[in-house]
Design a protein around this motif. Structure first.
Motif, PDB file in Angstrom:
ATOM      1  N   GLU A   1       0.865  -1.190   0.000  1.00 33.97           N
ATOM      2  CA  GLU A   1       0.000   0.000   0.000  1.00 33.97           C
ATOM      3  C   GLU A   1       0.889   1.224   0.000  1.00 33.97           C
ATOM      4  O   GLU A   1       1.871   1.306   0.749  1.00 33.97           O
ATOM      5  N   ASP A   2       0.575   2.207  -0.840  1.00 36.83           N
ATOM      6  CA  ASP A   2       1.333   3.445  -0.856  1.00 36.83           C
ATOM      7  C   ASP A   2       1.056   4.246   0.407  1.00 36.83           C
ATOM      8  O   ASP A   2      -0.085   4.310   0.881  1.00 36.83           O
ATOM      9  N   ALA A   3       2.097   4.839   0.954  1.00 38.90           N
ATOM     10  CA  ALA A   3       1.959   5.656   2.163  1.00 38.90           C
ATOM     11  C   ALA A   3       3.105   6.649   2.211  1.00 38.90           C
ATOM     12  O   ALA A   3       4.148   6.452   1.565  1.00 38.90           O
ATOM     13  N   ASP A   4       2.920   7.734   2.969  1.00 39.30           N
ATOM     14  CA  ASP A   4       4.007   8.701   3.089  1.00 39.30           C
ATOM     15  C   ASP A   4       5.088   8.141   4.013  1.00 39.30           C
ATOM     16  O   ASP A   4       4.937   7.085   4.634  1.00 39.30           O
ATOM     17  N   ASP A   5       6.200   8.856   4.121  1.00 44.86           N
ATOM     18  CA  ASP A   5       7.358   8.350   4.859  1.00 44.86           C
ATOM     19  C   ASP A   5       7.041   8.119   6.335  1.00 44.86           C
ATOM     20  O   ASP A   5       7.463   7.109   6.908  1.00 44.86           O
ATOM     21  N   ALA A   6       6.304   9.053   6.959  1.00 46.17           N
ATOM     22  CA  ALA A   6       6.010   8.923   8.386  1.00 46.17           C
ATOM     23  C   ALA A   6       5.124   7.712   8.662  1.00 46.17           C
ATOM     24  O   ALA A   6       5.346   6.960   9.614  1.00 46.17           O
ATOM     25  N   GLU A   7       4.118   7.514   7.805  1.00 46.67           N
ATOM     26  CA  GLU A   7       3.215   6.378   7.997  1.00 46.67           C
ATOM     27  C   GLU A   7       3.952   5.069   7.755  1.00 46.67           C
ATOM     28  O   GLU A   7       3.757   4.081   8.475  1.00 46.67           O
ATOM     29  N   THR A   8       4.814   5.050   6.769  1.00 50.76           N
ATOM     30  CA  THR A   8       5.589   3.847   6.484  1.00 50.76           C
ATOM     31  C   THR A   8       6.524   3.514   7.631  1.00 50.76           C
ATOM     32  O   THR A   8       6.636   2.361   8.056  1.00 50.76           O
ATOM     33  N   GLU A   9       7.212   4.524   8.137  1.00 50.21           N
ATOM     34  CA  GLU A   9       8.135   4.307   9.248  1.00 50.21           C
ATOM     35  C   GLU A   9       7.387   3.818  10.483  1.00 50.21           C
ATOM     36  O   GLU A   9       7.863   2.939  11.209  1.00 50.21           O
ATOM     37  N   LEU A  10       6.214   4.385  10.717  1.00 49.11           N
ATOM     38  CA  LEU A  10       5.411   3.949  11.858  1.00 49.11           C
ATOM     39  C   LEU A  10       5.015   2.481  11.717  1.00 49.11           C
ATOM     40  O   LEU A  10       5.129   1.694  12.659  1.00 49.11           O
ATOM     41  N   ALA A  11       4.555   2.101  10.533  1.00 47.61           N
ATOM     42  CA  ALA A  11       4.152   0.713  10.309  1.00 47.61           C
ATOM     43  C   ALA A  11       5.345  -0.225  10.470  1.00 47.61           C
ATOM     44  O   ALA A  11       5.241  -1.285  11.096  1.00 47.61           O
ATOM     45  N   GLU A  12       6.480   0.157   9.914  1.00 50.62           N
ATOM     46  CA  GLU A  12       7.668  -0.686  10.012  1.00 50.62           C
ATOM     47  C   GLU A  12       8.098  -0.863  11.464  1.00 50.62           C
ATOM     48  O   GLU A  12       8.598  -1.925  11.849  1.00 50.62           O
ATOM     49  N   ARG A  13       7.885   0.159  12.279  1.00 51.92           N
ATOM     50  CA  ARG A  13       8.322   0.098  13.681  1.00 51.92           C
ATOM     51  C   ARG A  13       7.319  -0.618  14.571  1.00 51.92           C
ATOM     52  O   ARG A  13       7.691  -1.440  15.419  1.00 51.92           O
ATOM     53  N   ALA A  14       6.027  -0.318  14.392  1.00 49.13           N
ATOM     54  CA  ALA A  14       5.020  -0.797  15.336  1.00 49.13           C
ATOM     55  C   ALA A  14       4.404  -2.137  14.953  1.00 49.13           C
ATOM     56  O   ALA A  14       3.989  -2.896  15.841  1.00 49.13           O
ATOM     57  N   TYR A  15       4.330  -2.433  13.669  1.00 47.87           N
ATOM     58  CA  TYR A  15       3.632  -3.663  13.273  1.00 47.87           C
ATOM     59  C   TYR A  15       4.234  -4.920  13.906  1.00 47.87           C
ATOM     60  O   TYR A  15       3.478  -5.794  14.375  1.00 47.87           O
ATOM     61  N   PRO A  16       5.571  -5.070  13.966  1.00 50.62           N
ATOM     62  CA  PRO A  16       6.116  -6.280  14.595  1.00 50.62           C
ATOM     63  C   PRO A  16       5.725  -6.426  16.064  1.00 50.62           C
ATOM     64  O   PRO A  16       5.742  -7.540  16.596  1.00 50.62           O
ATOM     65  N   MET A  17       5.384  -5.325  16.729  1.00 54.58           N
ATOM     66  CA  MET A  17       4.931  -5.401  18.114  1.00 54.58           C
ATOM     67  C   MET A  17       3.446  -5.764  18.201  1.00 54.58           C
ATOM     68  O   MET A  17       2.959  -6.189  19.237  1.00 54.58           O
ATOM     69  N   VAL A  18       2.753  -5.564  17.089  1.00 54.18           N
ATOM     70  CA  VAL A  18       1.310  -5.813  17.043  1.00 54.18           C
ATOM     71  C   VAL A  18       1.015  -7.236  16.568  1.00 54.18           C
ATOM     72  O   VAL A  18       0.137  -7.912  17.119  1.00 54.18           O
ATOM     73  N   ALA A  19       1.750  -7.680  15.559  1.00 53.50           N
ATOM     74  CA  ALA A  19       1.505  -9.004  14.975  1.00 53.50           C
ATOM     75  C   ALA A  19       2.844  -9.626  14.593  1.00 53.50           C
ATOM     76  O   ALA A  19       3.599  -9.041  13.812  1.00 53.50           O
ATOM     77  N   ASP A  20       3.130 -10.767  15.131  1.00 47.54           N
ATOM     78  CA  ASP A  20       4.398 -11.439  14.869  1.00 47.54           C
ATOM     79  C   ASP A  20       4.264 -12.280  13.606  1.00 47.54           C
ATOM     80  O   ASP A  20       4.019 -13.487  13.653  1.00 47.54           O
ATOM     81  N   ARG A  21       4.397 -11.628  12.449  1.00 53.34           N
ATOM     82  CA  ARG A  21       4.219 -12.308  11.171  1.00 53.34           C
ATOM     83  C   ARG A  21       5.322 -11.898  10.204  1.00 53.34           C
ATOM     84  O   ARG A  21       5.759 -10.749  10.199  1.00 53.34           O
ATOM     85  N   THR A  22       5.749 -12.838   9.384  1.00 51.84           N
ATOM     86  CA  THR A  22       6.728 -12.534   8.338  1.00 51.84           C
ATOM     87  C   THR A  22       6.076 -12.449   6.969  1.00 51.84           C
ATOM     88  O   THR A  22       6.702 -11.973   6.021  1.00 51.84           O
ATOM     89  N   GLU A  23       4.843 -12.937   6.846  1.00 51.70           N
ATOM     90  CA  GLU A  23       4.106 -12.824   5.599  1.00 51.70           C
ATOM     91  C   GLU A  23       2.706 -12.301   5.892  1.00 51.70           C
ATOM     92  O   GLU A  23       2.117 -12.630   6.929  1.00 51.70           O
ATOM     93  N   ARG A  24       2.181 -11.489   4.979  1.00 55.22           N
ATOM     94  CA  ARG A  24       0.845 -10.934   5.206  1.00 55.22           C
ATOM     95  C   ARG A  24      -0.207 -12.027   5.045  1.00 55.22           C
ATOM     96  O   ARG A  24      -0.233 -12.718   4.029  1.00 55.22           O
ATOM     97  N   PRO A  25      -1.065 -12.182   6.036  1.00 56.04           N
ATOM     98  CA  PRO A  25      -2.115 -13.196   5.914  1.00 56.04           C
ATOM     99  C   PRO A  25      -3.208 -12.742   4.957  1.00 56.04           C
ATOM    100  O   PRO A  25      -3.309 -11.558   4.622  1.00 56.04           O
ATOM    101  N   VAL A  26      -4.010 -13.663   4.517  1.00 52.94           N
ATOM    102  CA  VAL A  26      -5.159 -13.337   3.682  1.00 52.94           C
ATOM    103  C   VAL A  26      -6.212 -12.676   4.580  1.00 52.94           C
ATOM    104  O   VAL A  26      -6.597 -13.225   5.610  1.00 52.94           O
TER     105      VAL A  26
END
Length: 550
Positions: A373-398
């Protein structure tokens, strides 16, 4: 200290010279700036006065994200949560819950027996359900289960056990030895502090009440003398029994304004988040007491805003609550964890009716993390930082979109669910059986949401083509509408408008045409707004059903 927080997707700065996309990293910077010894201790706390609700999880999750930010830096961290279970039972809550999260009112338990324990510590009040050692133990266990359900490992520390084991002895002695200083410090925050005030609440050996009338202190023996007098608790007066007695430091408790900093000292706390109710009262007095009475520096604080539930304040005592158990019937744990990544300084409403928006927001957050998904730099950085704390996944689920999952929930036919999900493009044909099962799990949750809120998706799809007897004009109009959908794949608004226009072109009463649609899809005379309802469904199925083919 230049502490500043911002909205989601922006940057945070707490005066450390670095700007962070995730608020938890900004707080971690502030903690590390103090060069704390390891393990770094992060604390939260709650008085187990009633059913733990989503607001209590706020404190757990805020601490969790900061703990994870520090662990990512290689720091050893302990996250503890104190059960302030030596507080007195001040009033009877309207709603209680057993250990299976069945909510009950006072009429479903022996409220009289519970009421006779007003004024006693929670750990001395019998469990109204008879399954735990005490009232306090019961509701502390529910809190532990709430944290476990969302995957946050916390160590719960009982204040009662701390007192009984002597963990607060030194703090009590310090407060009583320097009680003139204690009076002076607390008196600058509370007008009720007078020359007779003593910062200790002994427990009466006769009736079990915590009393506020201390008549003597023996520091050598570590005891106090007391009279069990009446105590004002909110708008109520809890009558004392009048007993004159002696209590040790382990047979009572510190008042909250002293107990909180005593916890910091006893547990070596480095950071604690807390609600805004403490920001203007308990926190300022606690920091002053920590420094001027106990002689240590208080931990790094973080004030968070409260949540509301569908616009009203969450309250166990008032019965306006939603539990983690209830929430997880409606959405996945990772979506709930995501909710707490949002900036803590902004008040938010947890709207059950609008859960579809929260889930859609999470799905976008997840796609941004996986670069889909396209996103600006701040949103991308936030997702890259916080998502691993939210969901321990290496591949996006369906993921099946939540409202489409609610549509699928209108039928129990698994094959039809899969067929509709595949035709809509939400379930890839090459998905494994495990991936399909995991994706369809959201259907169960979305169906529970539709039923709970009785929203536009709370209908049951007619799985077989209903028997109908439409006149010629209506049949022609239905065929034309099917052709329009097949040709243009319209959105909600366009489809709703076309239903009106098609009816007019064929001289069919608009109300009758809508009823024809409801008869075909629901076998009912009415239903949700037809345009949005049909737009959310599998297009091929809608076209075939409008043509009365299946």
């Amino acid at each position: 200290m230049g502490r500043r927080y911002a909205r989601m997707g922006e940057l945070y700065d707490v005066g450390t010279g670095e700007r962070r996309a995730f608020w938890a990293d900004a707080v971690a910077d502030e903690i590390e700036a103090r060069s704390p010894e390891e393990p770094i201790v992060i604390k939260g706390g709650v008085s187990p006065s009633g059913v733990p609700h989503l607001g209590h999880v706020n404190e757990i999750m805020r601490g969790y994200f900061v703990a994870e930010a520090l662990r990512d830096r290689g720091r050893e961290v302990e996250q503890v949560f104190t059960a302030d279970d030596r507080d007195r039972l001040r009033k009877l809550p309207r709603t209680l819950a057993d250990l299976e999260w069945n909510l009950v009112g006072l009429g479903d338990i022996d409220a009289g027996a519970l009421g006779r324990n007003l004024g006693r510590p929670y750990t001395d009040v019998p469990d109204p359900f008879g399954c735990c050692d005490s009232y306090g133990a019961h509701f502390t266990e529910l809190l532990r289960r709430s944290a476990e359900a969302i995957g946050v490992p916390i160590e719960i520390v009982s204040n009662t056990e701390q007192y009984r084991s002597g963990g607060f002895d030194d703090a009590i002695e310090r407060a009583l030895r320097d009680r003139e200083t204690a009076r002076e410090v607390l008196g600058s925050f509370q007008e009720k502090v007078d020359d007779e005030y003593v910062p200790f609440l002994p427990q009466c050996s006769e009736c079990g009440h915590l009393t506020e009338t201390v008549t003597g202190v023996d520091l050598e023996a570590r005891t106090v003398e007391y009279v069990c007098a009446d105590v004002t608790a909110g708008d109520e007066v809890i009558e004392g029994c009048g007993h004159d007695g002696t209590a040790t430091f382990r047979e009572g408790k510190l008042p909250w304004r002293f107990e909180w900093p005593a916890q910091w000292s006893a547990l070596g706390v480095d950071f604690e988040p807390f609600g805004k109710d403490h920001a203007e009262g308990s926190w300022p007095s606690g920091t002053a007491i920590a420094r001027e009475v106990f002689g240590f520096e208080p931990p790094v604080p973080m004030v968070y805003e409260w949540f509301t539930l569908d616009g009203d304040a969450l309250s166990s005592s008032a019965g306006n609550l939603i539990t983690v158990e209830e929430v997880l019937e409606l959405l996945e744990p990772e979506v709930l964890r995501y909710f707490f990544t949002k900036p803590p300084k902004k008040q938010r409403d947890f709207s059950v009716a609008d859960l579809d928006r929260l889930v859609d927001e999470f799905d976008r957050f997840e796609r941004v993390y996986f670069g889909e998904e396209d996103a600006d730099d701040a949103e991308t950085e936030l997702a890259e930082r916080a998502y691993p704390m939210v969901a321990d996944r290496t591949e996006r689920p369906v993921r099946i979109p939540y409202t489409f999952a609610a549509v699928l929930g209108m039928t129990d036919d698994r094959d039809l669910r899969v067929q509709m999900a595949e035709r809509s493009g939400h379930l890839p044909p090459e998905a494994t059986a495990a991936e399909t099962d995991a994706a369809l799990e959201r259907v169960r949750k979305a169906r529970a949401w539709a039923v709970r809120t009785d929203n536009a998706f709370n209908y049951r799809l007619a799985e077989a083509l209903p028997e109908t007897d439409f006149d010629g004009r209506t049949r022609e109009a239905l065929d034309e509408l099917a052709g329009f959908i097949e040709r243009d794949s319209p959105g909600e608004a366009a489809l709703q408008e076309e239903i009106y226009e098609t009816a007019k072109r064929h001289d069919v009463a608009v109300g009758e045409f809508f009823e024809a649609g409801y008869r075909l899809f629901l076998d009912e005379p009415d239903g949700p707004r037809l345009g949005p309802f049909l737009a959310a469904m599998d297009e091929a199925f809608v076209v075939d059903r409008l043509r009365r083919e299946r």
